[in-house]
Design an enzyme around this catalytic site. Structure first.
Site, short mmCIF file in Angstrom:
data_model
loop_
_atom_site.label_atom_id
_atom_site.label_comp_id
_atom_site.label_asym_id
_atom_site.label_seq_id
_atom_site.Cartn_x
_atom_site.Cartn_y
_atom_site.Cartn_z
N HIS A 50 0.83 -1.21 0.00
CA HIS A 50 0.00 0.00 0.00
C HIS A 50 0.87 1.27 0.00
CE1 HIS A 50 -3.31 -2.78 0.62
NE2 HIS A 50 -2.61 -3.31 1.61
N GLU A 68 -2.57 0.23 7.96
CA GLU A 68 -1.69 -0.84 7.51
C GLU A 68 -0.47 -0.29 6.77
OE1 GLU A 68 -1.74 -4.72 4.50
OE2 GLU A 68 -3.51 -3.44 4.69
N HIS A 77 2.47 -7.28 4.34
CA HIS A 77 1.10 -6.81 4.54
C HIS A 77 0.62 -7.18 5.94
CE1 HIS A 77 -0.11 -5.62 0.37
NE2 HIS A 77 0.97 -6.35 0.09
N GLU A 118 1.14 -11.93 5.27
CA GLU A 118 0.06 -11.30 6.03
C GLU A 118 0.37 -11.60 7.50
OE1 GLU A 118 -2.15 -9.33 4.95
OE2 GLU A 118 -2.94 -9.90 2.99
#
Length: 688
Positions: free
Chosen positions: A520, A535, A589, A651
């Site tokens: 991101h 995040e 992430h 993740e």
């Protein structure tokens, strides 16, 4: 989290139950009697009145009483059976009852009470009887959203709390000395049963079954554990019966105790358990005892020892018996493993024949309470020894203390070598730590000779080691050397005839080109937690720390972004790695899910060549963070699909889960995640 990422759909039976909000309406019925009045202020025994809450008889050490026709019960019955929290305010003689969104305050001796700050009037006040605070059951129950009914024929007070469909909301565990404690979080009290099943052809594992009334499952179908003999935990809703099962697959039949937080006298409160509870939630707790897996004598010069192998950290006691003198080590709440149970006395004996001891023997000394015992018999009177716990094992070192006569460090072409000399072999416990990077060598039964006894620090300041600090603990009879490192290194300790040599090598990532992709960025914040944590900010923080670790270890590192304002195109990220000819690509992430109960660490890959990288990194994340194993998964993500080298998407945790979020936002967690990914990369390149 990647918006629009493919996710495997959960079965319908696992859909989170819709939470019901119970409006609290105090109407005139609150003040109507349950039974005919007996006169103003009159108190009568109600021993023949049965209190039934949510379909279960609610026992009490102090029976209900009748005051002017109103039934008063001990306040603890409310907390135990309606899932409410109760607080006693000594200064004002007030009882505060909280459940869901309702707060009720009742003061002893007064007919005024408050419900969510609104004043209401009671027919009879709360009072103290036999040391228990007694409150009107109808008023308290209905104020908390429960329906109350009086059945004259059976003289029963029926209380039913309006609540959502039963659900299992979470599962967590911790290893404590003596037991591993597993916590099954529910959305309130529920009927449950715990039993065991032996292995059979269709089910090769011994199993521990927790069966509850049919409940929605908001936990993964399979959770890998690897603790206390529990391989994994499976769960499902039965179709043939109104039950939900949580199944512990075990190496062998477990010894356990089980209880619930709504039991009359639970051994621990919610705040003492390794889980985060939302209002109204309760828990079923299963405590599994550890087992002795083996006992062996290791005849290693300078480190002769009896090792008691266990599958968890024992709660142990060491003492000495006399006539004849011997050493006794008791592992409390522990039993012998199945492979040891049928052995004869001779088979449970390990010859020693040196350093003042003749043999070690072991047995199941007691059952209920369980005690596994190891005894070291002496040749002729007291002999020196000391006991330490190393990992899960209990280690009994034989012989007196060893004196360290010197130590030194030398720089090598691709690392360095640290040596400790004692005139006999040494076997230290070696641990690595980060932030800052350091290596600790712990020597049980070893003290520093002569002028070394005062401890100190020696500076070396080469490419690997900055300094070495040494100290001894005379009471524990142990010495510790701490090496301050310039960065992560590989470590190999080798016992020699006169001590130990520790080789510090350059990291396996040295010379590798690794691309880090902090997910991101820019106008894409990624997942946003309930507390506002973004995040994108965390992935950048993790990525920058990971880059520092890799560079310190000699790797060539590129990042797809280095500032919060950047947000490279999803195709540009893997293209950067392809153009650079990278050896690996790791995309960082943090996850999110509309179900706040979903939690844990996961790792994704696309190409088959990338799976080993994903597996290795996930293994280190699980070890470091201690959260549930979400597994290594295949997914069609651009960043991993378009990469022409081993690539995975991490993740690390779920920002939507309260427990994971508490871990994420704890000081140092981004660095811990970076360290775990770094160690995963080291392990991967050590074998690829």
């Amino acid at each position: 989290m990647l918006a629009g990422n493919p996710r495997v759909e959960e079965p319908v039976s696992r859909t989170a139950a819709h939470r019901l909000t119970v409006a609290i309406c105090l109407v005139a019925v609150l003040l109507t009697g349950l039974v005919p009045a007996t006169g103003s202020g009159a108190v009568a025994a109600a021993g023949d009145i049965t209190l039934v809450i949510n379909g279960r008889v609610a026992p009490s050490d102090v029976p209900p009483i009748l005051v002017d026709g109103r039934v008063l019960v001990p306040i603890r019955i409310i907390s135990q059976n309606l899932g409410a929290e109760v607080e006693w305010i000594q200064a004002t003689s007030a009882v505060v009852v909280r459940s869901g969104g309702a707060t009720v305050v009742v003061r002893v001796g007064l007919t005024q009470a408050t419900v969510n700050g609104q004043t209401v009037f009671l027919d009879v006040p709360a009072r103290v009887e036999s040391g228990r605070t007694m409150v009107p059951i109808r008023f308290i129950s209905q104020a908390l959203g429960a329906a109350v009914d009086w059945r004259q024929a059976t003289r029963e007070v029926i209380v039913n709390l309006a609540r959502e469909e039963p659900a299992i909301e979470g599962l967590s565990w911790e290893e404590t000395p003596g037991v591993a404690r597993f916590v099954i979080v529910t959305n309130g009290p529920v009927r449950y049963d715990v039993s065991t099943r032996a292995a059979e052809p269709l089910y090769p594992n011994d199993r521990l079954l927790v069966e509850v009334d049919k409940s929605v499952l908001n936990i993964p179908d399979v959770i890998h554990v690897g603790k206390a003999g529990v391989e994994k935990i499976r769960s499902y809703v039965m179709e043939s019966a109104p039950l939900t099962r949580v199944i512990f697959d075990c190496d062998e039949a477990p010894r356990y105790t089980a209880w619930a937080t709504w039991d009359p006298s639970p051994p621990l409160g919610l705040g003492d358990l390794p889980a985060v509870f939302e209002p109204g939630q309760q828990a079923i707790v299963v405590e599994i005892q550890y087992k002795v897996l083996g006992v062996e004598y290791v005849d290693e010069p300078g480190a002769e020892r009896v090792v008691v192998r266990m599958n968890g950290p024992a709660d142990y006691r060491v003492w000495e018996a006399s006539d004849p003198w011997r050493v006794v080590v008791d592992a409390r709440r522990a039993t012998l493993g199945q492979s040891l149970e049928g052995l004869s006395n001779a088979q449970r004996t390990r010859p020693i024949g040196e350093l003042g001891f003749t043999q070690a023997r072991f047995a199941q000394f007691n059952v209920d309470p369980d005690v596994a015992r190891v005894v070291l018999d002496a040749a002729s009177g007291p002999a020196p020894y000391h006991v330490s716990r190393e990992g899960n094992d209990l280690v009994i070192y034989l012989g007196g203390t060893v004196a360290v006569t010197g130590f030194g460090y030398e720089t090598l072409d691709r690392g360095g070598r640290f040596s400790v000399w004692a005139g006999r072999s040494l076997r230290p416990t070696v641990t690595r730590s980060s932030n800052p990077e350091r290596l600790t060598l712990h020597f049980p039964g070893v003290l520093l000779a002569g002028p070394l006894g005062g401890g100190g620090t020696v500076t070396y300041d080469d490419q690997v080691v900055a300094s070495v600090t040494y100290a001894q603990d005379t009471q524990a009879q142990a010495t510790t050397f701490t090496l301050s490192l310039k960065g992560p290194v590989s470590v190999e300790a080798t016992t020699t005839d006169d001590g130990v040599v520790v080789d510090l090598g350059r990291s396996p990532v040295s010379g590798k080109l690794i691309v880090i992709d902090p997910g991101h960025g820019g106008n894409d914040p990624g997942a946003i937690a309930a507390n506002g944590t973004r995040e994108a900010n965390l992935t950048l923080q993790i990525g920058l720390k990971l880059a520092d670790l890799l560079r310190a270890a000699g790797a060539d590192v590129r990042l797809t972004r280095t500032t919060a304002a950047e947000n490279p195109d999803k195709y540009a990220r893997p293209q950067m790695a392809n153009d650079a000819g990278a050896d690996a690509l790791v995309s960082i992430h943090l996850n999110a899910n509309y179900r706040s109960t979903i939690c844990g660490s996961e790792c994704y890959y696309y190409q088959a060549q990338s799976r080993p990288l994903a597996e290795t990194i996930l293994s280190h994340l699980l070890d470091e963070l201690g959260r549930p194993d979400g597994g290594v998964r295949w997914a069609d993500f651009v960043v991993t699909r378009e990469a022409r080298m081993p690539a995975c998407l991490v993740e690390a945790l779920y920002m939507s889960n309260p427990t994971d979020l508490a871990v994420i936002t704890a000081p140092g967690t981004p660095d811990r995640i970076a360290g775990a990914v770094f160690e995963g990369l080291e392990d991967y390149f050590a074998s690829h």
